[in-house]
Design a protein around this motif. Sequence first.
Motif, mmCIF file in Angstrom:
data_model
loop_
_atom_site.group_PDB
_atom_site.id
_atom_site.type_symbol
_atom_site.label_atom_id
_atom_site.label_comp_id
_atom_site.label_asym_id
_atom_site.label_seq_id
_atom_site.Cartn_x
_atom_site.Cartn_y
_atom_site.Cartn_z
ATOM 1 N N HIS A 2 -20.455 26.895 -7.986
ATOM 2 C CA HIS A 2 -18.984 27.980 -7.944
ATOM 3 C C HIS A 2 -19.137 28.793 -8.884
ATOM 4 N N ARG A 42 -16.760 30.836 -10.313
ATOM 5 C CA ARG A 42 -15.195 30.802 -10.633
ATOM 6 C C ARG A 42 -15.186 29.709 -11.339
ATOM 7 N N TYR A 43 -15.204 28.586 -11.301
ATOM 8 C CA TYR A 43 -15.677 27.546 -12.895
ATOM 9 C C TYR A 43 -15.900 27.903 -13.821
#
Length: 226
Positions: free
Chosen positions: A161, A163-164
């Motif tokens: 992901h 967003r990490y």
Amino acid sequence: MDVAKTKLMVVSRKEVIDDCIYIAGQKLERVRKYKYLGTWLNETWDSDQEVKTRIEIARNAFEKLRKIFCSRSLKISLRIRLLKCYIWSILLYGCEAWTIKENLRKGIEAFEIWAYRRMLAISWTHKVSNEEVLRRVNQKRELLQTIKMRKVSYLGHVFRHDRYELLQLILMGKVPGKKSVGRRNEQKERCVLRNIREWTGVTSATQLFRLARDKIKYGELIANLR
């Protein structure tokens, strides 16, 4: 910023004495540990205190529900389901961030057997082996295996992901400078990635990161954890 609620903590291998920070003329208090979102963090940045705290919280929760867990009017299979629901969930809170060392592994496994012994009313004076306790409750040791699966699964979640991105950078980054002089202490240098590499059998961190991005292959890796 609420200065009265703001604290200072120093994370360093070297002793730091000059740690004075002032905000609006007020000196921040230095603390050795603090609780963040229910998890204890400390200057040594290890999981020892947090794991021991979770074990004691889970033990206290067990004692409060002792009449249910030790009730002979309920089937042992039902009591074990309740144990996993109400006690294991308390113990395993935030386990994805733990660094498991040998002493912590023993503590976790000891608590698991302790709970089963209490449910069966087996005293240590009865001299019943741990294997016999597990046989009587028809269970296998599963706490440590659950921790392994959750830690390894979370690594895959992070790398799949975008967003990490910050977490990925931290995990893949290198710290500049030379290593400290002297013999390495494997227990102190145990880290999250070292745990995962040992459990999965993947010796290269680069290969581990590559596998983490492949959901299917990584799922197979999790299913065959040591």
